[in-house]
Write a protein that holds these residues in place. Structure first.
Motif, short mmCIF file in Angstrom:
data_model
loop_
_atom_site.label_atom_id
_atom_site.label_comp_id
_atom_site.label_asym_id
_atom_site.label_seq_id
_atom_site.Cartn_x
_atom_site.Cartn_y
_atom_site.Cartn_z
N GLN A 190 0.84 -1.20 0.00
CA GLN A 190 0.00 0.00 0.00
C GLN A 190 0.87 1.24 0.00
OE1 GLN A 190 -2.85 0.07 3.24
NE2 GLN A 190 -2.95 2.33 3.20
N LYS A 192 -0.81 4.50 -0.70
CA LYS A 192 -1.72 5.61 -0.44
C LYS A 192 -2.63 5.24 0.71
CE LYS A 192 -2.03 7.68 -5.07
NZ LYS A 192 -2.96 8.18 -6.11
N SER A 269 -2.78 9.00 -10.47
CA SER A 269 -4.14 9.12 -9.94
C SER A 269 -4.94 7.86 -10.25
CB SER A 269 -4.83 10.35 -10.53
OG SER A 269 -4.95 10.24 -11.95
N ASP A 295 -1.37 12.56 -4.60
CA ASP A 295 -0.97 12.70 -3.20
C ASP A 295 -1.91 11.97 -2.24
OD1 ASP A 295 -3.23 14.30 -3.25
OD2 ASP A 295 -2.23 16.12 -2.54
N GLY A 296 -2.93 11.27 -2.76
CA GLY A 296 -3.86 10.53 -1.92
C GLY A 296 -5.11 11.28 -1.55
N THR A 298 -8.72 13.20 -2.30
CA THR A 298 -9.80 12.67 -3.13
C THR A 298 -10.82 13.75 -3.48
OG1 THR A 298 -11.14 12.00 -1.22
CG2 THR A 298 -9.57 10.38 -2.09
#
Length: 387
Positions: A190, A192, A269, A295-296, A298
């Motif tokens: 993982q 993000k 993305s 950058d995570g 949303t």
């Protein structure tokens, strides 16, 4: 997504109706297996509903939530060898509660849950699609998931098919699954934080209060390992996607089926979009999508924040129905973009297990490029009255 629950419930219902149950004999001798014919229970009373915001805690929320009637853990990815041979994979484990209470029995075979696992590999170069399904009760250690209220490492399994955390925070996971002529052994890392779908993880599927689920995604898992098809084993790498959802709800009245996409772009993305198709030809407005930035962070997408238009079709030789086989997608807004989606191979239809639908690897091109998975249901039969 919550609509995969429909597939799970129907398939699990087949087990409950036609499957083999282990029954405790009156004389205390060894357990006897015999066929039991009974309808699958669907009464939601006694289970929790997805109504209020959820207090997310990771890695604990990777585990099971038995107060909800249905839950699933879903992994997909498009992987490649060093010389560019591509494969798609899907690995899903579903949990379906048959009682809101723990069974009042000392037998290790008594259980409150039934499990189903689904495993597929798409061999793009060979044009081969491999798929298998397994079922089991949750008793006797045959299948299960680490409970959320325990601090044990995340694990969900059905017999020797499993996902298991390789570190305490579950940011490194391993998938192990082997069927007769195909297998996976993958490590997923993982990079993000969990992406919370809908309203901070509360994902509505219709306008009815409580007809929703708790839903998060790990949208980019750096993946490496081995993949076997036939007599050949390949070292592969790439990116994978994980969805985890739990609820006590299903589709609203009038739903015919759905189209769902989990897409991983080369710019860092990711995008989830979906539409629930109604029997009258309209689209259920309650469900939308989620854009995950590099950058995570949303952006939640309402159903009106994107357009999804089919551009091609494919007729199945197995079910003799037409599926969409290409799409034009436009994400609207100041940071909007447009792209096309096309299957990496035409025949990725799951058939022969009591319900037919298409789920497979796709390619993205246009303002963004990348790979992902699409799931298409309700084209052979309506998803209504499946449970």
């Amino acid at each position: 997504m919550n609509w995969r629950i429909v597939i799970a419930l129907f398939l699990i219902g087949l087990v409950l109706i036609f499957g083999i149950s282990l029954i405790e004999p009156l004389n205390g001798s060894a357990l006897e297996a015999r066929t039991q014919f009974e309808a699958p229970p669907t009464d939601p009373s006694g289970y929790a509903r997805a109504i209020e915001p959820w207090d997310w805690q990771f890695p604990r929320d990777h585990g099971a939530h038995p107060q909800f009637q249905t839950e699933w853990w879903y992994y997909t990815g498009v992987l490649a060898t060093d010389y560019g041979r591509r494969f798609g994979f899907q690995f899903t484990i579903f949990r379906r509660a048959i009682s809101p209470l723990e069974p009042a029995s000392d037998s290790e075979f008594r259980t409150r849950d039934i499990y189903m696992a689904h495993f597929t590999i798409s061999d793009i170069a060979a044009g081969r699609f491999y798929h298998d399904v397994r079922y089991s009760r949750g008793g006797a250690g045959l299948a299960g998931a680490t409970p959320r209220n325990q601090m044990a490492r995340y694990r969900v399994w059905l017999e020797d098919w499993q996902v298991v955390a390789e570190n305490d925070d579950a940011t490194r996971q391993r998938i192990l699954a082997a069927s007769d002529d195909f297998a996976l052994d993958l490590t997923l890392t993982q990079i993000k934080p969990p992406a919370l779908q809908g309203d901070n993880g509360l994902s509505p599927k219709s306008g009815e209060i409580g007809n929703a689920s708790y839903y998060y995604s790990l949208t980019r898992l750096v993946t490496s390992g081995t993949l076997t098809v036939g007599a050949e084993t390949f070292t592969v790498s790439g990116d994978s996607w994980m969805d985890h959802e739990f609820s006590t709800s299903a589709l609203g009245d009038g739903a015919q089926g759905w189209d769902w996409f989990g897409l991983i772009f080369e710019d860092g993305s990711e995008l989830m979009i979906g539409q629930i198709r109604q029997m009258d030809g309209s689209v259920e407005p309650a469900f939308g999508g989620l854009l995950v930035y590099p950058d995570g962070s949303t952006r939640s997408l309402a159903s009106g924040d994107f357009t999804l238009s089919a551009t091609d079709t494919w007729r199945s030789p197995h079910t003799d129905v037409d599926y969409p086989a290409g799409w034009d997608v436009q994400v609207l807004g100041a940071d909007g973009f447009r792209f096309s989606v096309a299957p990496l191979q035409a025949d990725q239809e799951l058939h022969g297990a009591g319900i037919q639908y298409w789920e497979g690897a796709v390619r993205v091109s246009g303002d963004v490029s990348g790979f992902g998975y699409a799931e298409l249901t309700g084209y052979v039969d309506s998803m209504q009255n499946r449970f």
